[in-house]
Design a protein around this motif. Structure first.
Motif, PDB file in Angstrom:
ATOM      1  N   LEU A 162      -6.047  -6.759  -6.142  1.00  0.00           N
ATOM      2  CA  LEU A 162      -6.451  -6.724  -4.749  1.00  0.00           C
ATOM      3  C   LEU A 162      -7.980  -6.628  -4.939  1.00  0.00           C
ATOM      4  O   LEU A 162      -8.587  -7.287  -3.914  1.00  0.00           O
ATOM      5  N   ASP A 163      -8.389  -5.684  -5.820  1.00  0.00           N
ATOM      6  CA  ASP A 163     -10.041  -5.526  -5.880  1.00  0.00           C
ATOM      7  C   ASP A 163     -10.363  -6.931  -6.462  1.00  0.00           C
ATOM      8  O   ASP A 163     -11.891  -7.035  -6.102  1.00  0.00           O
ATOM      9  N   TRP A 170       0.002   4.357 -13.269  1.00  0.00           N
ATOM     10  CA  TRP A 170      -0.074   2.835 -13.946  1.00  0.00           C
ATOM     11  C   TRP A 170       0.658   1.872 -12.870  1.00  0.00           C
ATOM     12  O   TRP A 170       0.169   0.516 -12.993  1.00  0.00           O
ATOM     13  N   LEU A 171       1.663   2.233 -12.216  1.00  0.00           N
ATOM     14  CA  LEU A 171       2.245   1.309 -11.143  1.00  0.00           C
ATOM     15  C   LEU A 171       1.069   1.141  -9.965  1.00  0.00           C
ATOM     16  O   LEU A 171       0.863   0.100  -9.458  1.00  0.00           O
ATOM     17  N   GLU A 172       0.511   2.272  -9.468  1.00  0.00           N
ATOM     18  CA  GLU A 172      -0.663   2.230  -8.561  1.00  0.00           C
ATOM     19  C   GLU A 172      -1.586   1.337  -8.990  1.00  0.00           C
ATOM     20  O   GLU A 172      -2.220   0.464  -8.230  1.00  0.00           O
ATOM     21  N   ALA A 232       0.959  -1.179   0.060  1.00  0.00           N
ATOM     22  CA  ALA A 232       0.074  -0.078   0.041  1.00  0.00           C
ATOM     23  C   ALA A 232       0.878   1.280   0.014  1.00  0.00           C
ATOM     24  O   ALA A 232       0.517   2.168  -0.586  1.00  0.00           O
ATOM     25  N   LEU A 233       1.814   1.337   0.616  1.00  0.00           N
ATOM     26  CA  LEU A 233       2.816   2.473   0.745  1.00  0.00           C
ATOM     27  C   LEU A 233       3.462   2.551  -0.713  1.00  0.00           C
ATOM     28  O   LEU A 233       3.480   3.690  -1.270  1.00  0.00           O
ATOM     29  N   ALA A 234       3.799   1.532  -1.450  1.00  0.00           N
ATOM     30  CA  ALA A 234       4.268   1.543  -2.668  1.00  0.00           C
ATOM     31  C   ALA A 234       3.479   2.246  -3.442  1.00  0.00           C
ATOM     32  O   ALA A 234       3.751   2.970  -4.518  1.00  0.00           O
ATOM     33  N   ALA A 235       2.327   1.842  -3.726  1.00  0.00           N
ATOM     34  CA  ALA A 235       1.165   2.121  -4.339  1.00  0.00           C
ATOM     35  C   ALA A 235       0.669   3.766  -3.924  1.00  0.00           C
ATOM     36  O   ALA A 235       0.506   4.652  -5.085  1.00  0.00           O
ATOM     37  N   ALA A 236       0.808   4.167  -2.999  1.00  0.00           N
ATOM     38  CA  ALA A 236       0.499   5.606  -2.440  1.00  0.00           C
ATOM     39  C   ALA A 236       1.444   6.678  -2.813  1.00  0.00           C
ATOM     40  O   ALA A 236       1.046   7.492  -3.080  1.00  0.00           O
ATOM     41  N   LEU A 237       2.689   6.227  -2.808  1.00  0.00           N
ATOM     42  CA  LEU A 237       3.814   7.156  -2.702  1.00  0.00           C
ATOM     43  C   LEU A 237       4.519   7.390  -4.211  1.00  0.00           C
ATOM     44  O   LEU A 237       5.334   7.931  -4.336  1.00  0.00           O
ATOM     45  N   THR A 238       3.922   6.186  -5.049  1.00  0.00           N
ATOM     46  CA  THR A 238       4.632   6.274  -6.377  1.00  0.00           C
ATOM     47  C   THR A 238       3.992   7.656  -7.079  1.00  0.00           C
ATOM     48  O   THR A 238       2.654   7.776  -6.820  1.00  0.00           O
ATOM     49  N   ARG A 239       4.724   7.979  -8.050  1.00  0.00           N
ATOM     50  CA  ARG A 239       4.276   8.968  -8.968  1.00  0.00           C
ATOM     51  C   ARG A 239       3.850   8.599 -10.457  1.00  0.00           C
ATOM     52  O   ARG A 239       3.472   9.304 -11.232  1.00  0.00           O
ATOM     53  N   ARG A 240       3.679   7.358 -10.514  1.00  0.00           N
ATOM     54  CA  ARG A 240       3.409   6.374 -11.663  1.00  0.00           C
ATOM     55  C   ARG A 240       2.083   6.072 -11.507  1.00  0.00           C
ATOM     56  O   ARG A 240       1.970   4.954 -10.798  1.00  0.00           O
ATOM     57  N   VAL A 295      -5.166   0.916   4.347  1.00  0.00           N
ATOM     58  CA  VAL A 295      -3.679   1.461   4.371  1.00  0.00           C
ATOM     59  C   VAL A 295      -3.469   2.504   3.355  1.00  0.00           C
ATOM     60  O   VAL A 295      -2.836   3.554   3.633  1.00  0.00           O
ATOM     61  N   HIS A 296      -3.736   2.261   2.155  1.00  0.00           N
ATOM     62  CA  HIS A 296      -3.473   2.835   0.907  1.00  0.00           C
ATOM     63  C   HIS A 296      -4.150   4.289   1.182  1.00  0.00           C
ATOM     64  O   HIS A 296      -3.720   5.313   0.651  1.00  0.00           O
ATOM     65  N   ALA A 297      -5.475   4.156   1.464  1.00  0.00           N
ATOM     66  CA  ALA A 297      -6.303   5.389   1.799  1.00  0.00           C
ATOM     67  C   ALA A 297      -5.897   6.407   2.741  1.00  0.00           C
ATOM     68  O   ALA A 297      -5.797   7.592   2.526  1.00  0.00           O
ATOM     69  N   ALA A 298      -5.403   5.668   3.572  1.00  0.00           N
ATOM     70  CA  ALA A 298      -4.614   6.692   4.798  1.00  0.00           C
ATOM     71  C   ALA A 298      -3.414   7.265   4.221  1.00  0.00           C
ATOM     72  O   ALA A 298      -2.819   8.350   4.414  1.00  0.00           O
ATOM     73  N   ALA A 299      -2.330   6.357   3.218  1.00  0.00           N
ATOM     74  CA  ALA A 299      -1.155   7.034   2.874  1.00  0.00           C
ATOM     75  C   ALA A 299      -1.200   7.949   2.066  1.00  0.00           C
ATOM     76  O   ALA A 299      -0.361   8.593   1.721  1.00  0.00           O
TER      77      ALA A 299
END
Length: 281
Positions: A118-119, A109-111, A99-107, A160-164
């Motif tokens: 997961l969906d 497509w990666l998110e 979740a941290l990797a998905a939230a902090l990436t600027r790409r 975690v992703h929503a909070a991050a």
């Protein structure tokens, strides 16, 4: 007068928080101690004799197969409690970095690549997922631990992703990036620390969910032998004779419920305490 009212209200909330903490600790301590120490202090198996009355030889009587209920209680907690704890820890060990990797990436497509699978898992009910995999693989306790963890990862990662994402949009994160801070420092040193209350709240929810899923799976015979010494199996095996031998059902059910309630109370008390600390600062 206003200060007196505020201080009185704070004292009342503090007292309620302490009571909640003590009650939660008491509810959690009993099943945990039984799970950890029960197998070491359990009496050796004796000759089977059906006895639904309490006696010196059988503190809680026996079940319909003649097995001592007290001995089954002492032996039956390890599979439920330890599998739930291990599955919760494993689920968050996977969900947090994902979740941290998905939230902090600027790409973007990666998110999408990290979160969309997961969906798909989230669309399948957890118990159905466990049952489907178990019907093909017949897992033991280690396999059941992994299955429960996999079922918990999508929900945990979304929380975690929503909070991050909200924290990642703060100017402080942009300033850390511009100053050349490393990704681990931004992700763990700032983002994860800033959402520790959200993470702790989700940890409590996820533990209760794991307890429910492990107990239900064992109740249905997934991951645990039908005649195993297991609290959930005891409930399933002895419920037809509830009117004759209530202890074989009531005691293990109460231990599972007490652990769930106690875990929620402890996490609530801890979150309230941290919230008051943050307000006072």
């Amino acid at each position: 007068m206003i200060r007196s009212g505020v201080s009185g209200g704070s004292a009342g909330r503090g007292s309620a928080g302490r009571h909640r903490y003590l009650l939660g600790a008491a509810l959690v301590a009993v099943p945990l101690l039984l799970a950890l120490l029960g197998p070491q202090v359990a009496p050796p198996p004796g000759p089977r004799a059906v006895s639904f009355t309490l006696s010196d030889g059988h503190r809680l009587g026996t079940d319909f197969t003649g097995r001592d209920v007290w001995r089954q209680v002492l032996l039956g907690g390890r599979s439920v409690v330890l599998v739930s704890l291990a599955a919760t820890a494993l689920a968050h060990a996977v969900a947090l970095p994902l979740a941290l990797a998905a939230a902090l990436t600027r790409r973007g497509w990666l998110e999408e690549l990290l979160m969309r699978p997961l969906d798909v898992l989230l669309a399948v009910p957890s118990l159905v997922l466990v049952m489907l995999v178990a019907s093909a693989l017949s897992p033991g306790l280690p396999g059941l631990t992994v299955l429960v963890a996999v079922a918990a990862v999508p929900d945990a990662a979304r929380v975690v992703h929503a909070a991050a994402v909200e924290i990642a949009a703060r100017p402080a994160v942009e300033a850390m990036r511009m100053s050349g801070e490393s990704w681990p420092r931004i992700a763990l040193g700032y983002t994860a620390r800033s959402m520790r209350r959200t993470f702790a709240a989700d940890l409590g929810t996820r533990l209760v969910g794991a307890l429910y899923l492990v107990s239900t799976a064992a109740f249905l015979g997934v991951g645990v032998a039908p005649d195993a010494a297991d609290w959930a199996v005891m409930v399933d095996r002895n419920r037809p004779g509830l009117d004759l031998q209530p202890w074989a059902v009531v005691v293990p059910a109460a231990l599972i419920a007490g652990l769930s309630m106690g875990a929620n109370l402890l996490f609530d008390a801890a979150l309230q305490h941290r919230g008051k600390e943050g307000t006072s600062r």
